[in-house]
Design an enzyme around this catalytic site. Structure first.
Site, PDB file in Angstrom:
ATOM      1  N   ASN A  61      21.368   4.245  19.695  1.00 60.52           N
ATOM      2  CA  ASN A  61      20.580   4.100  20.890  1.00 60.52           C
ATOM      3  C   ASN A  61      21.285   3.545  21.897  1.00 60.52           C
ATOM      4  O   ASN A  61      21.121   4.156  23.126  1.00 60.52           O
ATOM      5  CB  ASN A  61      19.327   3.448  20.201  1.00 60.52           C
ATOM      6  CG  ASN A  61      18.008   3.279  21.348  1.00 60.52           C
ATOM      7  OD1 ASN A  61      16.922   2.847  20.812  1.00 60.52           O
ATOM      8  ND2 ASN A  61      18.281   3.700  22.549  1.00 60.52           N
ATOM      9  N   THR A  62      21.513   2.269  21.769  1.00 59.67           N
ATOM     10  CA  THR A  62      22.094   1.411  23.037  1.00 59.67           C
ATOM     11  C   THR A  62      23.026   1.791  23.535  1.00 59.67           C
ATOM     12  O   THR A  62      23.113   1.992  25.039  1.00 59.67           O
ATOM     13  CB  THR A  62      22.359   0.042  22.445  1.00 59.67           C
ATOM     14  OG1 THR A  62      21.277  -0.649  21.654  1.00 59.67           O
ATOM     15  CG2 THR A  62      22.566  -0.959  23.742  1.00 59.67           C
ATOM     16  N   GLY A  75      23.784  -3.002  18.773  1.00 60.84           N
ATOM     17  CA  GLY A  75      23.907  -3.269  20.046  1.00 60.84           C
ATOM     18  C   GLY A  75      24.838  -3.967  20.591  1.00 60.84           C
ATOM     19  O   GLY A  75      25.181  -4.038  21.818  1.00 60.84           O
ATOM     20  N   ALA A 131      24.371   1.925  14.218  1.00 59.31           N
ATOM     21  CA  ALA A 131      24.533   0.602  14.800  1.00 59.31           C
ATOM     22  C   ALA A 131      26.223   0.395  15.100  1.00 59.31           C
ATOM     23  O   ALA A 131      27.112   0.566  14.235  1.00 59.31           O
ATOM     24  CB  ALA A 131      24.200  -0.494  13.862  1.00 59.31           C
ATOM     25  N   GLY A 132      26.378  -0.129  16.363  1.00 62.32           N
ATOM     26  CA  GLY A 132      27.833  -0.395  16.716  1.00 62.32           C
ATOM     27  C   GLY A 132      28.411   0.399  17.652  1.00 62.32           C
ATOM     28  O   GLY A 132      29.358  -0.037  18.209  1.00 62.32           O
ATOM     29  N   LYS A 173      13.019   5.634   8.587  1.00 65.20           N
ATOM     30  CA  LYS A 173      13.998   4.907   8.474  1.00 65.20           C
ATOM     31  C   LYS A 173      13.916   3.407   8.228  1.00 65.20           C
ATOM     32  O   LYS A 173      13.245   2.753   9.030  1.00 65.20           O
ATOM     33  CB  LYS A 173      14.990   5.007   9.742  1.00 65.20           C
ATOM     34  CG  LYS A 173      16.365   4.029   9.873  1.00 65.20           C
ATOM     35  CD  LYS A 173      16.833   3.702  11.263  1.00 65.20           C
ATOM     36  CE  LYS A 173      18.082   2.768  11.058  1.00 65.20           C
ATOM     37  NZ  LYS A 173      18.298   2.158  12.391  1.00 65.20           N
TER      38      LYS A 173
END
Length: 264
Positions: free
Chosen positions: A210-211, A162, A188-189, A101
């Site tokens: 992830n987050t 994040g 993301a987001g 990635k």
């Protein structure tokens, strides 16, 4: 039902990709990955020990062998040269591993992608034989350029890394999906399961996060919620939603054959 996600010629049953950063420890990481049902796991080469630091705990010791496809990423890289160098290191550490990635960041405050360097790095990596999944902005023109370079998956942001803000621009996301001949994954987001569901309902082929899991009060339970959210969104997309009617209502039952109160 068989509905595999195909990336770089390999088939996956799960459309949820999960990162390995920000957890309490490697054991919690392993438990969350297990609950998510994911098959592709992202690892930040600059931040997670995969053997490059022999005196520190190794993430690979906590992951069942042959269960996950590792996806080394270039988190923390701000130039094309740094990103390419990092993924060359990953290839050495992981025995000629080619699926990666790519993310090249523009600034440390927003973590928004540096599009120019992303394009430059993608071109170099594809020429060197890497299978490149690429984090990018939600610009359809840039997404098409990355596909033309040879990236095997396009990964536009939903909102800032994040942030947990969810999908802020579904229209651009749909434009990218409609024009692409390779998988498009939200990256993301995402903040909660409904964000993942919306992305899948729009037609995305998968979601990476992830987050949203690691920063939840109960990461393992949130991982399960994300698994179900992705599955629900994919099924809804395949089923085909009813059309929206803004100016009229439609009864759910037909009017023909309705028993009249005057009959008899």
């Amino acid at each position: 039902m068989q509905d595999p996600l195909i990336i770089a010629g390999k088939s996956y049953q799960s459309r949820l990709l999960v990162g390995t950063g920000k957890y309490r420890d490697f054991q919690q990481t392993a438990d969350a990955l297990d609950a998510s049902g994911c098959e592709i796991v992202t690892v930040a080469i600059r931040r997670v020990n995969l053997g490059q630091n022999p005196n520190e705990p190794n993430l690979l010791d906590f992951l069942p062998k042959n269960r996950y496809t590792l996806l080394p990423n270039t988190a923390g890289c701000y130039t094309a040269d740094d990103a390419v160098r990092t993924l060359r290191l990953a290839r050495e550490l992981l025995d000629d591993h080619r699926l990666v990635k790519l993310e090249v960041l523009g600034d440390p405050h927003t973590l928004y992608p540096n599009v120019r360097d992303t394009l430059k790095a993608a071109e170099t990596l594809v020429k060197e034989g890497f299978d490149v999944m690429v984090y990018t902005s939600d610009d359809p023109i840039v997404a098409k350029e990355l596909e033309q370079i040879g990236c095997c998956a396009i990964m536009p942001l939903a909102s800032l890394i994040g942030s947990g803000m969810g999908i802020l621009n579904p229209w651009n996301l749909q434009l990218i999906i409609e024009q692409s001949n390779v998988p498009v994954l939200v990256d993301a987001g995402v903040g909660t399961a409904s964000d993942a569901t919306i992305g899948m309902e729009l037609g995305c082929h998968g979601v990476l996060m992830n987050t949203a899991i690691a920063a939840a009060q109960d990461p393992v339970r949130m991982a399960l919620a994300m698994k179900l959210g992705v599955q629900a969104g994919r099924e809804a997309y395949l089923a085909g939603r009813m059309p929206k009617r803004f100016y009229s209502a439609t009864p759910s039952s037909p009017r023909e054959g309705v028993i009249s109160s005057r009959s008899g």
